[in-house]
Design a protein around this motif. Structure first.
Motif, PDB file in Angstrom:
ATOM      1  N   ASP A 109       0.825  -1.200   0.000  1.00 43.61           N
ATOM      2  CA  ASP A 109       0.000   0.000   0.000  1.00 43.61           C
ATOM      3  C   ASP A 109       0.864   1.258   0.000  1.00 43.61           C
ATOM      4  OD1 ASP A 109      -2.368  -1.378  -0.079  1.00 43.61           O
ATOM      5  OD2 ASP A 109      -2.671  -1.372   2.087  1.00 43.61           O
ATOM      6  N   ALA A 110       2.005   1.208   0.702  1.00 47.98           N
ATOM      7  CA  ALA A 110       2.907   2.356   0.713  1.00 47.98           C
ATOM      8  C   ALA A 110       3.467   2.614  -0.680  1.00 47.98           C
ATOM      9  CB  ALA A 110       4.038   2.114   1.710  1.00 47.98           C
ATOM     10  N   VAL A 111       3.834   1.550  -1.388  1.00 47.56           N
ATOM     11  CA  VAL A 111       4.330   1.694  -2.757  1.00 47.56           C
ATOM     12  C   VAL A 111       3.230   2.242  -3.658  1.00 47.56           C
ATOM     13  CG1 VAL A 111       5.137   0.415  -4.778  1.00 47.56           C
ATOM     14  CG2 VAL A 111       6.084  -0.097  -2.522  1.00 47.56           C
ATOM     15  N   ALA A 112       1.986   1.760  -3.456  1.00 47.26           N
ATOM     16  CA  ALA A 112       0.865   2.226  -4.270  1.00 47.26           C
ATOM     17  C   ALA A 112       0.603   3.713  -4.063  1.00 47.26           C
ATOM     18  CB  ALA A 112      -0.385   1.413  -3.950  1.00 47.26           C
ATOM     19  N   MET A 113       0.723   4.188  -2.822  1.00 50.39           N
ATOM     20  CA  MET A 113       0.507   5.611  -2.549  1.00 50.39           C
ATOM     21  C   MET A 113       1.572   6.455  -3.255  1.00 50.39           C
ATOM     22  SD  MET A 113      -2.262   5.867  -0.777  1.00 50.39           S
ATOM     23  CE  MET A 113      -2.209   7.474   0.019  1.00 50.39           C
ATOM     24  N   SER A 114       2.803   5.975  -3.273  1.00 53.42           N
ATOM     25  CA  SER A 114       3.862   6.695  -3.984  1.00 53.42           C
ATOM     26  C   SER A 114       3.597   6.678  -5.490  1.00 53.42           C
ATOM     27  CB  SER A 114       5.226   6.069  -3.684  1.00 53.42           C
ATOM     28  OG  SER A 114       5.520   6.129  -2.304  1.00 53.42           O
ATOM     29  N   ALA A 115       3.180   5.527  -5.995  1.00 56.22           N
ATOM     30  CA  ALA A 115       2.880   5.411  -7.425  1.00 56.22           C
ATOM     31  C   ALA A 115       1.697   6.285  -7.814  1.00 56.22           C
ATOM     32  CB  ALA A 115       2.597   3.956  -7.778  1.00 56.22           C
ATOM     33  N   VAL A 118       1.083   9.207  -6.924  1.00 52.12           N
ATOM     34  CA  VAL A 118       1.564  10.563  -7.201  1.00 52.12           C
ATOM     35  C   VAL A 118       2.482  10.587  -8.419  1.00 52.12           C
ATOM     36  CG1 VAL A 118       2.862  12.516  -6.280  1.00 52.12           C
ATOM     37  CG2 VAL A 118       1.352  11.206  -4.778  1.00 52.12           C
ATOM     38  N   LEU A 119       3.393   9.613  -8.489  1.00 54.89           N
ATOM     39  CA  LEU A 119       4.428   9.648  -9.513  1.00 54.89           C
ATOM     40  C   LEU A 119       3.972   9.123 -10.872  1.00 54.89           C
ATOM     41  CD1 LEU A 119       7.508   8.496  -7.399  1.00 54.89           C
ATOM     42  CD2 LEU A 119       6.927  10.813  -8.127  1.00 54.89           C
ATOM     43  N   ALA A 120       3.182   8.036 -10.885  1.00 54.21           N
ATOM     44  CA  ALA A 120       2.834   7.406 -12.158  1.00 54.21           C
ATOM     45  C   ALA A 120       2.042   8.337 -13.085  1.00 54.21           C
ATOM     46  CB  ALA A 120       2.069   6.110 -11.902  1.00 54.21           C
ATOM     47  N   PRO A 121       0.988   9.026 -12.608  1.00 54.60           N
ATOM     48  CA  PRO A 121       0.299   9.964 -13.508  1.00 54.60           C
ATOM     49  C   PRO A 121       1.215  11.084 -14.012  1.00 54.60           C
ATOM     50  CG  PRO A 121      -1.081   9.462 -11.622  1.00 54.60           C
ATOM     51  CD  PRO A 121       0.279   8.914 -11.318  1.00 54.60           C
ATOM     52  N   PHE A 122       2.120  11.548 -13.155  1.00 54.31           N
ATOM     53  CA  PHE A 122       3.079  12.587 -13.584  1.00 54.31           C
ATOM     54  C   PHE A 122       3.955  12.070 -14.720  1.00 54.31           C
ATOM     55  CE2 PHE A 122       7.533  13.942 -13.183  1.00 54.31           C
ATOM     56  CZ  PHE A 122       7.411  15.269 -13.565  1.00 54.31           C
ATOM     57  N   LEU A 123       4.505  10.862 -14.546  1.00 51.38           N
ATOM     58  CA  LEU A 123       5.388  10.309 -15.569  1.00 51.38           C
ATOM     59  C   LEU A 123       4.639  10.030 -16.865  1.00 51.38           C
ATOM     60  CD1 LEU A 123       7.493   7.876 -13.337  1.00 51.38           C
ATOM     61  CD2 LEU A 123       8.182  10.110 -14.245  1.00 51.38           C
ATOM     62  N   MET A 124       3.401   9.533 -16.744  1.00 47.01           N
ATOM     63  CA  MET A 124       2.613   9.288 -17.950  1.00 47.01           C
ATOM     64  C   MET A 124       2.278  10.598 -18.654  1.00 47.01           C
ATOM     65  SD  MET A 124       1.088   7.343 -20.115  1.00 47.01           S
ATOM     66  CE  MET A 124       0.787   5.693 -19.480  1.00 47.01           C
ATOM     67  N   GLY A 125       1.858  11.598 -17.873  1.00 44.84           N
ATOM     68  CA  GLY A 125       1.554  12.897 -18.482  1.00 44.84           C
ATOM     69  C   GLY A 125       2.758  13.493 -19.179  1.00 44.84           C
ATOM     70  N   LEU A 126       3.927  13.359 -18.557  1.00 42.20           N
ATOM     71  CA  LEU A 126       5.158  13.875 -19.164  1.00 42.20           C
ATOM     72  C   LEU A 126       5.515  13.107 -20.429  1.00 42.20           C
ATOM     73  CD1 LEU A 126       7.558  15.828 -18.846  1.00 42.20           C
ATOM     74  CD2 LEU A 126       8.699  14.066 -17.499  1.00 42.20           C
ATOM     75  N   ALA A 127       5.369  11.779 -20.400  1.00 40.23           N
ATOM     76  CA  ALA A 127       5.699  10.962 -21.574  1.00 40.23           C
ATOM     77  C   ALA A 127       4.786  11.251 -22.754  1.00 40.23           C
ATOM     78  CB  ALA A 127       5.619   9.483 -21.196  1.00 40.23           C
ATOM     79  N   LEU A 128       3.567  11.708 -22.494  1.00 43.79           N
ATOM     80  CA  LEU A 128       2.600  11.972 -23.561  1.00 43.79           C
ATOM     81  C   LEU A 128       2.719  13.373 -24.148  1.00 43.79           C
ATOM     82  CD1 LEU A 128      -0.594  10.296 -22.029  1.00 43.79           C
ATOM     83  CD2 LEU A 128       0.806   9.433 -23.913  1.00 43.79           C
ATOM     84  N   VAL A 129       3.615  14.195 -23.593  1.00 42.04           N
ATOM     85  CA  VAL A 129       3.756  15.571 -24.084  1.00 42.04           C
ATOM     86  C   VAL A 129       4.044  15.626 -25.580  1.00 42.04           C
ATOM     87  CG1 VAL A 129       5.221  17.634 -23.971  1.00 42.04           C
ATOM     88  CG2 VAL A 129       4.339  16.601 -21.865  1.00 42.04           C
ATOM     89  N   PRO A 130       4.948  14.774 -26.121  1.00 42.61           N
ATOM     90  CA  PRO A 130       5.191  14.850 -27.577  1.00 42.61           C
ATOM     91  C   PRO A 130       3.966  14.490 -28.423  1.00 42.61           C
ATOM     92  CG  PRO A 130       6.978  13.686 -26.462  1.00 42.61           C
ATOM     93  CD  PRO A 130       5.883  13.841 -25.461  1.00 42.61           C
ATOM     94  N   LEU A 131       2.972  13.840 -27.804  1.00 43.36           N
ATOM     95  CA  LEU A 131       1.793  13.403 -28.571  1.00 43.36           C
ATOM     96  C   LEU A 131       0.584  14.309 -28.379  1.00 43.36           C
ATOM     97  CD1 LEU A 131       1.996   9.566 -27.769  1.00 43.36           C
ATOM     98  CD2 LEU A 131       2.908  10.758 -29.772  1.00 43.36           C
ATOM     99  N   ARG A 132       0.732  15.370 -27.611  1.00 41.92           N
ATOM    100  CA  ARG A 132      -0.458  16.144 -27.268  1.00 41.92           C
ATOM    101  C   ARG A 132      -1.044  16.906 -28.450  1.00 41.92           C
ATOM    102  NH1 ARG A 132       2.583  20.329 -23.133  1.00 41.92           N
ATOM    103  NH2 ARG A 132       3.764  21.552 -24.671  1.00 41.92           N
ATOM    104  N   THR A 133      -0.244  17.087 -29.512  1.00 39.03           N
ATOM    105  CA  THR A 133      -0.791  17.749 -30.701  1.00 39.03           C
ATOM    106  C   THR A 133      -1.381  16.759 -31.694  1.00 39.03           C
ATOM    107  OG1 THR A 133       1.402  17.695 -31.745  1.00 39.03           O
ATOM    108  CG2 THR A 133       0.807  19.690 -30.497  1.00 39.03           C
ATOM    109  N   SER A 134      -1.056  15.483 -31.532  1.00 36.59           N
ATOM    110  CA  SER A 134      -1.557  14.480 -32.473  1.00 36.59           C
ATOM    111  C   SER A 134      -2.695  13.641 -31.896  1.00 36.59           C
ATOM    112  CB  SER A 134      -0.421  13.557 -32.918  1.00 36.59           C
ATOM    113  OG  SER A 134       0.194  12.936 -31.796  1.00 36.59           O
ATOM    114  N   LEU A 135      -2.820  13.610 -30.575  1.00 35.21           N
ATOM    115  CA  LEU A 135      -3.912  12.882 -29.927  1.00 35.21           C
ATOM    116  C   LEU A 135      -4.930  13.852 -29.358  1.00 35.21           C
ATOM    117  CD1 LEU A 135      -2.034  10.085 -27.904  1.00 35.21           C
ATOM    118  CD2 LEU A 135      -3.287   9.819 -30.049  1.00 35.21           C
ATOM    119  N   SER A 136      -6.180  13.432 -29.411  1.00 33.04           N
ATOM    120  CA  SER A 136      -7.226  14.267 -28.815  1.00 33.04           C
ATOM    121  C   SER A 136      -7.084  14.261 -27.298  1.00 33.04           C
ATOM    122  CB  SER A 136      -8.607  13.759 -29.211  1.00 33.04           C
ATOM    123  OG  SER A 136      -8.867  12.503 -28.603  1.00 33.04           O
ATOM    124  N   HIS A 137      -7.623  15.272 -26.673  1.00 31.94           N
ATOM    125  CA  HIS A 137      -7.557  15.331 -25.220  1.00 31.94           C
ATOM    126  C   HIS A 137      -8.325  14.179 -24.576  1.00 31.94           C
ATOM    127  CE1 HIS A 137      -6.394  19.877 -25.052  1.00 31.94           C
ATOM    128  NE2 HIS A 137      -5.447  19.101 -25.534  1.00 31.94           N
TER     129      HIS A 137
END
Length: 252
Positions: free
Chosen positions: A7-13, A15-34
């Motif tokens: 559960d402690a690992v899940a709480m850390s994830a 916060v971090l996992a959505p941030f990392l996914m959002g950052l990784a998708l930055v190059p695609l934000r003009t080609s993918l719909s919101h």
């Protein structure tokens, strides 16, 4: 309340996992719909919920909305949304993420319960086979059941006393229906937890008490489920059968 490493690992994830996914998708934000970007963030929420608990899932949903806003809505790198459609997408992402996280967490709870019930059933079958086979003495069987009770009920300790209880006065007693009897009190075990001190579980067969399992719960730990308590009662009954000389539980 104790927090598991998972559960402690899940709480850390969360916060971090959505941030990392959002950052990784930055190059695609003009080609993918919101909408598609939001759906990819929902996948992260589901993964976190499956790993952790409902609180981690809810935190992941909030984190996903925040980083969707920060990385993928104008003005970029700002927690401000100008476009109404983007605001609606963010709100839908929050609601969908919360709903999916709760469903995923509930599925995890049900999966745990199914595994636990299967383990309890196997314990009963194993002890029943020992009683039928006569391969071990009554004392050996009682010792096996004593150890099983510690695991089934998550106890700190358990000892067996021959004879008909109570051992010392009228201590709390686990009843055949899995409820707890406390002299002079209406005790809700699921809400109030185990009472202080020791709790008895009588080994009864054919209307006679052959001994008492004196159990010491772990302070502050939630009581076992009603199903686990019924398994404990059945295990005590098998001990009583062995002590009474009854080797066959039932004739085929």
């Amino acid at each position: 309340m104790r927090t598991s490493l998972r559960d402690a690992v899940a709480m850390s994830a969360a916060v971090l996992a959505p941030f990392l996914m959002g950052l990784a998708l930055v190059p695609l934000r003009t080609s993918l719909s919101h909408t598609n970007l939001a759906l990819l963030l929902v996948v992260v929420v589901v993964a976190v919920s499956a790993l952790g608990n409902r609180f981690a899932g809810a935190l992941a949903a909030l984190s996903a909305v925040a980083w969707f806003d920060f990385f993928h809505t104008e003005p970029y790198q700002s927690f401000h949304i100008q476009d109404r459609a983007d605001a609606e997408t963010a709100v839908l992402l929050l609601f969908v993420g919360l709903a999916v996280s709760q469903l995923s967490a509930r599925a995890r709870v049900l999966r745990r319960a199914a595994v636990s019930d299967a383990q309890h059933l196997e314990r009963l079958h194993a002890v029943s086979r020992l009683v039928r086979s006569g391969r071990c003495s009554a004392d050996e069987l009682v010792e096996r059941i004593r150890e099983d009770l510690i695991e089934v009920l998550d106890l700190r300790g358990c000892r067996f006393v021959r004879g008909s209880g109570p051992v010392d006065g009228p201590p709390p007693r686990l009843e055949p229906d899995g409820s707890l009897r406390v002299e002079g009190w209406i005790w809700d075990l699921d809400r109030q937890g185990w009472p202080d001190g020791e709790t008895e579980l009588w080994a009864v067969a054919h209307g006679r008490c052959h001994g008492v399992f004196v159990m010491t719960p772990v302070p502050g730990v939630a009581p076992a489920s009603p199903e686990a308590r019924l398994v404990a009662v059945d295990l005590a009954g098998l001990a009583a059968l062995a002590l009474s000389g009854q080797k066959d539980l039932a004739q085929p």
